[in-house]
Design an enzyme around this catalytic site. Structure first.
Site, PDB file in Angstrom:
ATOM      1  N   ASP A 182     -11.380  -8.460  -0.428  1.00  0.00           N
ATOM      2  CA  ASP A 182      -9.954  -8.369  -0.095  1.00  0.00           C
ATOM      3  C   ASP A 182      -9.756  -8.435   1.421  1.00  0.00           C
ATOM      4  O   ASP A 182     -10.703  -8.242   2.204  1.00  0.00           O
ATOM      5  CB  ASP A 182      -9.423  -7.031  -0.639  1.00  0.00           C
ATOM      6  CG  ASP A 182      -7.956  -7.081  -1.007  1.00  0.00           C
ATOM      7  OD1 ASP A 182      -7.251  -7.999  -0.556  1.00  0.00           O
ATOM      8  OD2 ASP A 182      -7.511  -6.172  -1.747  1.00  0.00           O
ATOM      9  N   ASP A 192      -0.406 -10.604  -6.115  1.00  0.00           N
ATOM     10  CA  ASP A 192      -0.258  -9.237  -6.624  1.00  0.00           C
ATOM     11  C   ASP A 192       0.884  -9.166  -7.623  1.00  0.00           C
ATOM     12  O   ASP A 192       1.035  -8.164  -8.326  1.00  0.00           O
ATOM     13  CB  ASP A 192       0.039  -8.271  -5.470  1.00  0.00           C
ATOM     14  CG  ASP A 192      -1.231  -7.834  -4.768  1.00  0.00           C
ATOM     15  OD1 ASP A 192      -2.319  -8.072  -5.313  1.00  0.00           O
ATOM     16  OD2 ASP A 192      -1.130  -7.258  -3.670  1.00  0.00           O
TER      17      ASP A 192
HETATM   18  C1  DGJ Z   1      -4.563  -5.792  -2.598  1.00  0.00           C
HETATM   19  C2  DGJ Z   1      -5.004  -6.588  -3.788  1.00  0.00           C
HETATM   20  O1  DGJ Z   1      -4.258  -7.738  -3.905  1.00  0.00           O
HETATM   21  C3  DGJ Z   1      -4.899  -5.713  -5.035  1.00  0.00           C
HETATM   22  O2  DGJ Z   1      -5.244  -6.448  -6.165  1.00  0.00           O
HETATM   23  C4  DGJ Z   1      -5.793  -4.517  -4.861  1.00  0.00           C
HETATM   24  O3  DGJ Z   1      -7.135  -4.916  -4.819  1.00  0.00           O
HETATM   25  C5  DGJ Z   1      -5.410  -3.762  -3.603  1.00  0.00           C
HETATM   26  N1  DGJ Z   1      -5.391  -4.619  -2.467  1.00  0.00           N
HETATM   27  C6  DGJ Z   1      -6.367  -2.631  -3.356  1.00  0.00           C
HETATM   28  O4  DGJ Z   1      -6.135  -2.021  -2.163  1.00  0.00           O
END
Ligand code: DGJ
Length: 732
Positions: free
Chosen positions: A479, A549
């Site tokens: 991430d 997301d």
């Molecule tokens: C952002 C990501 O897009 C989510 O899926 C998740 O992993 C969060 N970060 C966790 O902090």
């Protein structure tokens, strides 16, 4: 396919069955562009396409000639300062402060295959005969700099890749203040331009606008390619649609700051410029040093937008993505983030994993919150060791238990970031990007590590290396949850501050390369607050990307539809989540959520502990269905049919490579009373064969010309807002 140089006319002709690209050595030694488009027959010269005429207020190259001016000559890597007044491809600042240069043709070479770009992601070939490459070497005799323009033509695809490379061979240090990957001049401006814009939670929506005179552009100055703009643009003829007509797509294989710009001149020529954004960029080249620009992939299609997308899909699936996961079935995963956020312990994780196993999930992913003091997003980033209070068995203990269930085990990391509340920051407060005399902007309470520094790189590499060597991990979600600010490095001298953004991304690539080489069995999925770094650069290292997301099925139609303009289905992580949806509070059925998520690398992101027995049963069936048809979703030809940007009835389809199986996804946004019966014409079927749909037989030609008829009265109670249908057609 061939690349030919005609010594007499000084023209290079690149052509295959689909396209021709004709460039020439101009009278002053620069490189001009004569033609780029649909394949034309070979002839010795297209020089008549050069404009040679006198015009007022024009600067001519030669004193005795009032016809040759760079302003009116289409160039292939444009140079400013000697008569072309448009924005150039590059700029060199010499020691005396001059920004002039004059790169003159020196030599060329043509060879089979495609060289790799050191340290940068790029498309590749597996056999020499898949492509031919032309390298043109030019020299500026005053600054003593070499410029190599590289063109690779694929043999059986309408694809040309381009890049540029500067090398300093003189004593003088030069500074590159602009070094784009390409400029390309087209003779007219009768185009619409397409780009993928958005923001967090609504990434890669399709934007189409007619070109106007002057500059139109998209860019990122955020340190990553960003949710707002994807490093992709296309020019299509106004009448071009999804299935017919001419379009050229330009995709930059890069994950950092970029510029994609179109400039329509008063004479209605169109210059496309693409590469690293020149703002904030400067690169010092000492004697013997090289600067390599990222690669541009250009796809020409006269089969509409779907034609272009299918070429990108094939190329990026098979010649950009690498490693064992390129051709392997991607595991159906369950990720615990939306179910638990930071609120978990080992018992909760194991209970969810066991439930996941019971419905057939293949990979269990433990997301953020497993390490350091990471009980919320104020702490922990930078400390890549397990939090034993939460997880007493450690990562390996949990991985073992999950493996014993018969599932793969995956883990979340965010290696480029640090929280101030972490051991790493307390030990090394100067390791973040910052200026010592200025304030530091935070984002999600986190700061960007100065990965351009070797010591920072080594620390992170060693921490992640240890994590992956000591624990049986099968999948990593990498991430990156903020954009970069205060991009100053206390490690570098003032002459190198313009290099920080690019050095950062080069070391991200280096870190990925080291880890995928040492742990080739691990499937990497990249992520940046969802799809904030969904670009071809990342796909070179991580075969799939968390698309957004936003997991609402209806919003996802637009996101996945737009993303599919360039990126193949299996590169998109697509999960079924709980309702009401966390982002938009919308209620959709479990069927609709799955019917959208199937068109990607499929998984779940919900709390199975709260699912009813009926829901668990349905999820089991969904997983079985995806397993049965995974080869179609992941390897088939995907075609967009009806756009969520224009219709309340949305449709797309995927056809297996052997044309035997067709899966059509049909989605109703808002339904209407007393609606019109609609027909959806399918594409790319075997027109000589019959297909079976719901026990009725239809010929391929019938399905493509007449289409499937959607009748409201037949759908009965399933015809409602946000409903969906999946049609499976099998060839008889
Ligand atoms: C952002 C990501 O897009 C989510 O899926 C998740 O992993 C969060 N970060 C966790 O902090």
């Amino acid at each position: 396919m061939a690349i030919i140089f005609n010594e007499k006319t000084k023209e290079f002709h690149l052509f295959n069955d689909y396209l021709s690209y004709v460039i020439c050595i101009l009278p002053n030694g620069h490189i001009g562009n004569l033609y780029y488009g649909k394949r034309v027959s070979e002839k010795s010269s297209y020089t008549y396409l050069l404009e040679k005429r006198q015009r007022p207020l024009t600067a001519y190259v030669y004193e005795d000639d009032e016809t040759f001016s760079l302003q009116h000559t289409r160039q292939d890597y444009a140079c400013y300062g000697t008569g072309d007044f448009s924005q150039p491809a590059f700029e060199i600042i010499s020691n005396d402060g001059s920004r002039l240069s004059d790169f003159i043709f020196d030599s060329y070479r043509i060879f089979d295959g495609k060289p790799s770009l050191k340290g940068l992601p790029h498309v590749y070939v597996e056999k020499e005969n898949e492509a031919q490459t032309l390298e043109i070497l030019l020299k500026d005799t005053v600054s003593k700099t070499q410029l190599c323009l590289s063109y690779t033509l694929f043999s059986n695809k309408p694809v040309i890749t381009r890049n540029a490379r500067f090398a300093q061979f003189g004593q003088e240090k030069i500074r590159l203040s602009r070094a784009l990957s390409m400029t390309l001049d087209l003779p007219d401006s009768d185009y619409d331009w397409i780009h993928l814009d958005g923001a967090w939670g609504r990434e890669r929506h399709i934007s189409i606008n007619p070109l106007h005179k002057g500059i139109q552009s998209i860019y990122s100055l955020k340190g990553s390619s960003s949710s707002e703009h994807n490093p992709f643009i296309a020019l299509k003829r106004p009448q071009t649609d999804e299935h017919h007509g001419e379009v050229i797509g330009f995709s930059l294989v890069y994950s950092g700051n970029f510029l994609a710009q179109i400039d329509v001149t008063p004479f209605e020529q169109t210059r496309i410029s693409m590469g690293i954004h020149p703002d904030g960029f400067e690169w010092q080249l000492n004697m013997g040093e090289i600067f390599q620009t990222p690669e541009i992939v250009m796809v020409y299609s006269d089969n509409g937008l779907n034609g272009m997308s299918q070429v990108f899909h094939e190329l990026y699936s098979k010649r950009l993505v690498r490693g064992v996961w390129r051709d392997k079935k991607r595991p159906i995963l369950l990720n615990n983030w939306e179910a638990m956020s930071f609120d978990f312990n080992e018992d909760k994780i194991m209970a969810l994993a066991e439930k996941a196993k019971s419905v057939g999930v293949e990979l269990f992913v433990m997301d953020d919150g497993w390490f350091g003091a990471r009980n919320h997003d104020y702490a922990g980033l930078g400390d890549w060791f397990v939090n034993k209070e939460k997880l007493p068995s450690g990562i390996n203990g949990i991985a073992k238990k999950i493996h014993d269930f018969g599932m793969l085990f995956g883990l979340w990391i965010e290696p480029e970031m640090v929280n101030k509340d972490s051991n790493l920051f307390r030990e090394h407060p100067d390791w973040i990007l910052h200026h010592p005399k200025r304030s530091q902007s935070h984002s999600r309470h986190q700061f960007t590590l100065d990965l351009s520094r070797e010591d920072v790189y080594q620390n992170i590499y060693q921490q992640i290396h240890r994590l992956l060597s000591e624990n049986a991990i099968d999948y990593i979600k990498w991430d990156m949850n903020r954009y970069m600010t205060e991009a100053f490095s206390v490690y570098y001298s003032k002459n190198h501050q313009g290099e920080i953004f690019h050095r950062y991304i080069l070391n991200v690539y280096r870190l990925y390369e080291a880890l995928i080489t040492e742990f080739p069995h691990i499937l990497f999925e990249s992520c940046s607050s969802g799809g904030g770094r969904f670009d071809p650069g990342m796909l070179y290292y991580a075969p799939q990307t968390w698309t957004s997301d936003n997991t609402d099925a209806i919003e996802r139609l637009k996101i996945q539809y737009g993303t599919s303009l360039v990126y193949p289905l299996k590169s998109m992580g697509c999960h079924v989540s709980d309702v009401p949806n966390q982002q938009v509070r919308r209620l959709t059925s479990l069927d609709t959520r799955a019917n959208v998520a199937y068109f990607g690398s499929f998984g779940y992101e919900l709390d199975l502990m709260k699912a009813t027995p009926d829901e668990l049963e349905k999820i089991k069936k969904q997983i079985k269905f995806y397993q049965d048809y995974q080869h179609v979703f992941q390897e088939g030809h995907f075609t967009r049919l009806l756009s969520p940007f224009h219709h309340d009835l949305v449709a797309w389809q995927v056809v297996s490579k052997d044309l035997k199986t067709v899966i059509v996804g049909i989605y109703h946004l808002l339904v209407e009373a007393n609606g019109v019966s609609k027909r959806i014409q399918l594409k790319g079927l075997d027109k000589e064969s019959n297909y079976l749909l719901n026990e009725k037989t239809y010929s391929g030609s019938e399905l493509m010309s007449i289409g499937i008829v959607i009748k409201e009265e037949e759908l009965k109670e399933t015809y409602q807002d946000f409903s969906s249908h999946l049609l499976i057609l099998e060839r008889k």
